[in-house]
Motif scaffolding. Structure first.
Motif, PDB file in Angstrom:
ATOM      1  N   ILE D 175       0.841  -1.206   0.000  1.00  0.00           N
ATOM      2  CA  ILE D 175       0.000   0.000   0.000  1.00  0.00           C
ATOM      3  C   ILE D 175       0.872   1.251   0.000  1.00  0.00           C
ATOM      4  N   ASN D 248      -4.649   1.226 -10.912  1.00  0.00           N
ATOM      5  CA  ASN D 248      -5.796   0.339 -10.732  1.00  0.00           C
ATOM      6  C   ASN D 248      -5.670  -0.468  -9.437  1.00  0.00           C
ATOM      7  N   ILE D 250      -4.118   0.485  -6.656  1.00  0.00           N
ATOM      8  CA  ILE D 250      -4.410   1.330  -5.495  1.00  0.00           C
ATOM      9  C   ILE D 250      -5.887   1.679  -5.442  1.00  0.00           C
ATOM     10  N   GLN D 251      -6.505   1.798  -6.605  1.00  0.00           N
ATOM     11  CA  GLN D 251      -7.941   2.062  -6.567  1.00  0.00           C
ATOM     12  C   GLN D 251      -8.697   0.878  -5.962  1.00  0.00           C
ATOM     13  N   VAL D 253      -7.609  -0.965  -3.595  1.00  0.00           N
ATOM     14  CA  VAL D 253      -7.438  -0.771  -2.158  1.00  0.00           C
ATOM     15  C   VAL D 253      -8.420   0.295  -1.647  1.00  0.00           C
ATOM     16  N   ALA D 254      -8.544   1.370  -2.411  1.00  0.00           N
ATOM     17  CA  ALA D 254      -9.445   2.461  -2.018  1.00  0.00           C
ATOM     18  C   ALA D 254     -10.900   1.986  -1.991  1.00  0.00           C
ATOM     19  N   LEU D 255     -11.295   1.226  -2.992  1.00  0.00           N
ATOM     20  CA  LEU D 255     -12.678   0.743  -3.033  1.00  0.00           C
ATOM     21  C   LEU D 255     -12.943  -0.198  -1.856  1.00  0.00           C
ATOM     22  N   SER D 257     -11.416  -0.399   0.989  1.00  0.00           N
ATOM     23  CA  SER D 257     -11.364   0.263   2.291  1.00  0.00           C
ATOM     24  C   SER D 257     -12.287   1.477   2.358  1.00  0.00           C
ATOM     25  N   GLU D 258     -13.112   1.650   1.334  1.00  0.00           N
ATOM     26  CA  GLU D 258     -14.093   2.753   1.307  1.00  0.00           C
ATOM     27  C   GLU D 258     -13.429   4.099   1.553  1.00  0.00           C
ATOM     28  N   THR D 259     -12.502   4.433   0.670  1.00  0.00           N
ATOM     29  CA  THR D 259     -11.753   5.682   0.755  1.00  0.00           C
ATOM     30  C   THR D 259     -11.871   6.452  -0.562  1.00  0.00           C
ATOM     31  N   PRO D 260     -12.696   7.481  -0.605  1.00  0.00           N
ATOM     32  CA  PRO D 260     -12.754   8.293  -1.826  1.00  0.00           C
ATOM     33  C   PRO D 260     -11.426   9.013  -2.073  1.00  0.00           C
ATOM     34  N   MET D 261     -10.949   8.988  -3.296  1.00  0.00           N
ATOM     35  CA  MET D 261      -9.672   9.633  -3.643  1.00  0.00           C
ATOM     36  C   MET D 261      -9.826  10.342  -4.984  1.00  0.00           C
ATOM     37  N   PRO D 262     -10.327  11.575  -4.951  1.00  0.00           N
ATOM     38  CA  PRO D 262     -10.633  12.244  -6.220  1.00  0.00           C
ATOM     39  C   PRO D 262      -9.418  12.493  -7.118  1.00  0.00           C
ATOM     40  N   LEU D 264      -6.917  10.562  -7.401  1.00  0.00           N
ATOM     41  CA  LEU D 264      -6.659   9.275  -8.036  1.00  0.00           C
ATOM     42  C   LEU D 264      -7.594   9.057  -9.221  1.00  0.00           C
ATOM     43  N   SER D 265      -8.844   9.453  -9.065  1.00  0.00           N
ATOM     44  CA  SER D 265      -9.776   9.304 -10.191  1.00  0.00           C
ATOM     45  C   SER D 265      -9.300  10.083 -11.407  1.00  0.00           C
TER      46      SER D 265
END
Lengths: 303, 303, 303, 303
Positions: D175, D248, D250-251, D253-255, D257-262, D264-265
């Motif tokens: 991570i 992709n 890390i995204q 991981v974000a999904l 762990s329910e972590t919005p990361m704008p 990253l988008s």
């Protein structure tokens, strides 16, 4: 027309949608054998004339067309495979009509495994909430072997107000279904932004959305969801966690096919934020709350 | 009802919209005096019974209700102020009905300057393209002094199929109008993303959008704009540069009222990219091309 | 070097930055006449050898170089214009050194009005916080008439550790300054996202940011702001409302020059959300809190 | 220090990074047995004193510490499992040091399967390009069993200028590595936006980025990547397709762990667009081109 009633139908997955769909099949005269993991849902349908199978395989063995209506890809794969699964029970030439909202790649993989055994797998996801299932108002998207689709058409007609075909790629109908859900989530987001802007400028959101959804956006989706947003009635019709799953599925399609979709990114962020707050079991339209939070408004519009 | 025809109407701004609107006013029996910077547009309306004024002020002097229908805030302010402007000609109690799409702050500023002179300024922006103006199919949003709105209601009715009021704040109707345009731009963007995703996955965009806009999104905006996106007919009905202006205006409202609007940010980026490519004079729905470009598809769908 | 001390310097705007800058000018031997709206800030500088003027105009009249260091465009324009303003006091050939962070168009407009009166307007915004101003550690960006920049170079050198020139367009240095602030805000946002992701995955944010800012991102900005994010020390070094203003200014530049900037859109949303929550007076790095909120984490890391 | 040379090291995966790393291990006196799918890379290392194994399993059997340095999760899983794989060859208590950039869940799964066989799996991804591997300038992140990490420390020290530990969760170091790559991609994006804005406003991007990366952003990442962006030298140091893979990962991981990361988008959209254009084999910093394209600038800055 006599002939269509000769098709024997199996049905696996009696959720809120499944119940209404089986009822309509029975109403149309099809013999239906049902299987459900939990027994409670079965009794009312037996009373209406359905019969019961002890395993998905048994349901498939008794059917020309076996319908699955399940909550996600993993459940579909589990119910389909294995010794007691659907695929083990399908006769040569029999059809698995997969009506769940799943990833296109799941459909493609299952289509291949069915073909290898002489059976057919068709994707046939639906648009419509439970009350629409109960009143034969669903819309159905289909894809897969075209001749097989024609054979099951009477079955599809018994459950829907319209059927749309998307060709031989079993995954195609799933992409269409996910696209539709993305469009619905986007219509929620855009109305949430407008409602919040109105409120912050001293204009009643009811007036703004009321006007727009009765004129240039006078269609059922805008009207239904503007009502949910305005009344903040987030009793689940379709759970937020399922909407989140669907946004992730369509994003996987986008990544694999190299298709940037910026609106999808925004919507996915909204679902993520709502999930992170523990709102997985609200209706998915409650992503509208995040727009309020970002703008410094309290969640509850009415004290 | 006789009485309503007693209102004398002035009209400044004979663009594609204005022509149709004046025609409907004449059809309804109102005496109309028109002013336009370029003379060409005036002749056909004179033939239908309108009279001509030499300045905006002269048009205002001859009217109970002076309508302006202009392309942007700067033109509206120029036509309204100055020695030959509308405000100089308005009698005490006369009404300036401002139907252009402008910033709410422009309306508020002009409302104050009119009030200071004993006249009224009402915001009354419209939804509808030129062909809708010509067939009395416009939708009108109004805000400002409520009694004044009631006085001009017969005039509004002569041009529209529906009138919606948003209270005393003169800027409110402008916010509603801008919100509607933002919703239209968003509906273009979401369909563009879906069409691109379909194409990259070997599914005909016509099939996907055809299904969705005839079922769950069966409303005029989705149908009209999906058609433009699919046929790539970007002859301007509403110019991209004007859509860009409107997105910037609504963003100013969002910034001032501290309202985050992520969909708006995305749409604004699309307009920026289209403007940067020199496509200011295409129809605003051509922002759909950017979705294709991002996904590596050629702009032209058909060779 | 004797010669440079001949330049008489006026200084308008004794905020946290201005105080340190005047001190360094006095230390370097320049005669400095100061003006400030509120008198309190003036006394300590008088004690160090500065003299005081009663109006901006008087300060300009007594100076070869008149420096303004003010909080925004409106204040700069007010202080510059009018009967008691800077421009009225500048002798022919005198230089207005405008060190505030303002829009490039403000600089261009003021440059034109100065030129019309035979004076010079130079943009010279700075990077650095108050403690850097007090220790001659500022970085200065300049643009405008190149000969004039050379004349004021000794003055700039007395306040900074480095000077960078960006050509004749008076607005250029402002664009560079705004770009730098956008880069700082982006570095805050990216570290906030990473810190939140770490925390939600059970990894200490201190460990992650500690490693990254001591290796591949070992530079002052990352180190300073990671520290603020981790300790949640949001006492204002630079107010969030000022950061918001700067993001809006650079976005205006982007819109006018047709430059899509998606990171800027994200950052602007963050500032908007923070402003909407009433956090205008915190340090601008507190936009990091929004990342936590979106992820369902409480604002306070430490109970 | 004698003792550390007793550790026998196996090395699987002789890409551009692996070569340099093995060289440094040999230099430090470790006995090293290498395995590579294609033989060409092996010869120079044999010349320096390495020995060769015929399978990953054989390399593991001959080692106390078996290092893998592979291009993605699938290759790592293939090399680790199966009859000829690493895991089959590890003695009880032996350590698999997994230095590839992979998903944390891959590390967690492999850690469990190693533990079940009495072996250890440690994640130890690195920051640094091939030239840094060859000069012992890598930075290493580690996670997994703490005692095992201590045992391999001499090996890690032989290849790096610094080692950072992130606890017992084998996925943690992955991570951190993915977070670092996301931060690098973000630093490319922000500089690309600023360079484009400058160019569209008639300011030399070299001047703007030159100033900012020599002052407030004076760190290696900003300096290296601004240089690549400005010179448009997109010979791959790190391929765009690999960067896309990491975004992709890390995204995911974000999904999860329910972590919005704008941010990253946004970055993910850039990679998608670049992939869609067929630029997978350029250096990942070429996502900067998309900023130019969106702003209507030609890709090539220099004719």
């Amino acid at each position: 027309m006599e002939q269509k009633h000769m098709l024997k139908v199996g049905f696996v997955g009696l959720g809120a949608m499944g119940e209404g769909m089986v009822s309509k099949l029975l109403t149309a005269g099809f013999p239906v054998v049902v299987y459900n993991r939990s027994a409670g849902k079965v009794a009312p349908l037996l009373a209406k004339g359905a019969t019961q199978a002890g395993t998905p395989r048994a349901a498939a063995e008794a059917s020309d067309v076996l319908i699955t209506m399940l909550s996600n890809d993993a459940v579909l794969e589990r119910v389909t495979g294995g010794e007691d699964g659907v695929l083990a029970g399908l006769a040569s030439g029999a059809i698995h009509l997969s009506m769940s909202t799943v990833a296109p790649d799941t459909s493609r993989k299952l289509a291949a495994s069915h073909t290898a055994q002489g059976a057919h797998y068709l994707a046939a996801p639906v648009f419509g909430r439970p009350e629409m299932a109960a009143t034969k108002k669903l819309w159905i998207c289909t894809s897969g072997d075209v001749a097989a689709i024609e054979r099951v058409r009477p079955v599809l007609e018994a459950m829907s107000q319209g059927i749309f075909s998307f060709g031989e790629d079993a995954g195609a109908a799933n992409i269409v279904k996910l696209s539709g859900n993305f469009m619905i989530a986007s219509c929620v987001e855009v109305m949430a932004e407008v409602a919040t802007l109105a409120e912050k400028n001293g204009i009643a959101p009811e007036a703004v959305l009321g006007m727009l959804t009765s004129t240039i956006f006078a269609c059922p989706m805008y009207q239904r969801y503007s009502s949910l947003i305005l009344t903040q009635d987030y009793e689940p019709g379709f759970k937020l966690s399922l909407g989140f799953k669907d946004m992730n599925l369509i994003q996987s399609v986008a990544l694999k096919s190299e298709t940037p979709m910026p609106f999808l990114s925004v919507v996915q962020q909204r679902f993520l934020a709502a999930m992170a707050e523990g709102r997985a079991d609200q209706d998915w339209s409650s992503i509208a709350l995040n727009s309020r939070a970002d703008a410094g408004l309290p969640y509850a519009r009415f004290a």
